[in-house]
Structures are given as C-alpha cells and as structure tokens.
Design a protein around this motif. Structure first.
Motif, short mmCIF file in Angstrom:
data_model
loop_
_atom_site.label_atom_id
_atom_site.label_comp_id
_atom_site.label_asym_id
_atom_site.label_seq_id
_atom_site.Cartn_x
_atom_site.Cartn_y
_atom_site.Cartn_z
N ALA A 1 0.84 -1.18 0.06
CA ALA A 1 0.01 0.14 0.14
C ALA A 1 1.05 1.16 -0.05
CB ALA A 1 -0.78 0.06 1.18
N TYR A 2 0.39 2.33 -0.84
CA TYR A 2 1.31 3.43 -0.76
C TYR A 2 0.20 4.86 -1.06
CZ TYR A 2 1.40 2.33 -5.75
OH TYR A 2 1.04 2.06 -6.90
N GLY A 3 0.62 5.90 -0.92
CA GLY A 3 -0.22 6.95 -1.33
C GLY A 3 -0.45 7.93 -0.04
N GLY A 4 -0.36 7.30 0.90
CA GLY A 4 -0.77 8.32 2.16
C GLY A 4 0.18 9.55 2.07
N GLY A 5 -0.24 10.31 3.21
CA GLY A 5 0.61 11.74 3.42
C GLY A 5 -0.08 12.50 4.33
N LEU A 6 0.24 13.72 4.08
CA LEU A 6 -0.16 14.83 5.29
C LEU A 6 -1.18 15.82 4.30
CD1 LEU A 6 -0.53 16.41 8.00
CD2 LEU A 6 1.70 17.30 7.18
N VAL A 7 -2.47 15.95 4.65
CA VAL A 7 -3.30 16.88 3.92
C VAL A 7 -4.04 17.63 5.02
CG1 VAL A 7 -3.42 15.26 1.83
CG2 VAL A 7 -5.10 15.29 3.79
N HIS A 8 -4.45 18.86 4.47
CA HIS A 8 -5.27 19.66 4.98
C HIS A 8 -6.83 19.21 4.99
CE1 HIS A 8 -2.25 22.53 6.29
NE2 HIS A 8 -2.12 22.67 4.89
N ALA A 9 -7.59 19.38 5.96
CA ALA A 9 -9.08 19.08 6.05
C ALA A 9 -9.50 19.57 4.70
CB ALA A 9 -9.62 19.84 7.39
N GLY A 10 -10.63 18.80 4.26
CA GLY A 10 -10.95 19.16 2.86
C GLY A 10 -10.20 18.73 1.47
N GLY A 11 -9.04 18.18 1.91
CA GLY A 11 -8.25 17.64 0.97
C GLY A 11 -8.60 16.24 0.42
N SER A 12 -7.77 15.85 -0.54
CA SER A 12 -7.84 14.43 -1.12
C SER A 12 -6.69 13.74 -1.11
CB SER A 12 -8.54 14.56 -2.77
OG SER A 12 -9.75 15.28 -2.64
N LEU A 13 -6.88 12.48 -1.25
CA LEU A 13 -5.46 11.54 -1.41
C LEU A 13 -6.16 10.30 -2.16
CD1 LEU A 13 -3.81 11.28 2.07
CD2 LEU A 13 -2.79 12.26 -0.16
N ARG A 14 -5.50 9.66 -2.80
CA ARG A 14 -5.58 8.33 -3.63
C ARG A 14 -4.81 7.36 -3.21
NH1 ARG A 14 -4.56 6.58 -9.68
NH2 ARG A 14 -6.71 5.36 -10.09
#
Length: 123
Positions: free
Chosen positions: A5-18
């Motif tokens: 698994a990969y693709g995680g990270g740090l985002v602000h609320a309201g953001g998106s990740l795949r």
C-alpha cells in the motif's frame, strides 16, 4: 499474494488523497479486496470492500459519498480515492485480500494484509 500500500501523506482538512495497493502474483482477480484503517489507540476498522471484478462495493457508513474504492485487475491494483478528508480520517490505512467467503467488513475474513500507509489530516 503480497500487498504493498502507498499514497498516504499529510493533507489539510477538505483535501484529497488516492491510496493504491499493488498486489503480486497473477491471480489478483481471485481476491476480494478491502481497505481498513486504524487510528491512534483504536481498533482496526473496515472502510471499504470491492468484489472480484468490481461489480460490488460496500463502505463504512461514515465514508459513503466521500471515499471510492476501485480496482484494476490488469494492473493488479486496488485504489481508495478519499475526498473531503477530515481530521477523524487520520489513521494508518491497510489493504487486504480475501479468499474467504464471509462478511467482508470483518478483519478475520481477510487472509492477506499489506503493511499500511499513514494518512494524516490536519484541521
């Protein structure tokens, strides 16, 4: 099968990740695939499931309309598109594969697990 698994990270609320989960082997379509998450101090919880060729999907109620699970059997990969992320979505996200017939929202019904990818959502 081995899962990465990969693709995680740090985002602000309201953001998106795949998130992506790549599987080894040539029998990927033989597995039901799921995504789970484990927040700090919490038990691992079901997030989403997808059937062998993607005809059926199922989600944790709190992520319906926010997360989308999909798979590409030609690429041996399952995805989790996460939109409008919230701080409470912060967790380590795990992909899992199953050859077991049963309730796919249950951890015990998956026999292969990836190593997890951290998702952190800041407020």
């Amino acid at each position: 099968v081995q899962l990465q698994a990969y693709g995680g990270g740090l985002v602000h609320a309201g953001g998106s990740l795949r998130l992506s989960c790549a599987a080894s082997g040539r029998t990927f379509r033989s597995y039901v695939m799921g995504w789970f998450r484990q927040g700090p101090g919490k038990e691992r919880e079901f997030v989403a499931f997808i059937s062998w060729v993607g005809g059926s999907t199922y989600y944790l109620d709190s992520v319906k309309g926010q997360f989308t699970i999909s798979r590409d059997n030609a690429e041996n990969t399952v995805y989790l598109q996460m939109n409008n992320l919230k701080p409470e979505d912060t967790a380590v996200y795990f992909c899992a594969a199953s050859t077991i017939l049963g309730d796919y929202s249950q951890v015990k019904n998956y026999n292969y697990w990836g190593q997890g990818t951290q998702v952190t959502v800041s407020s």
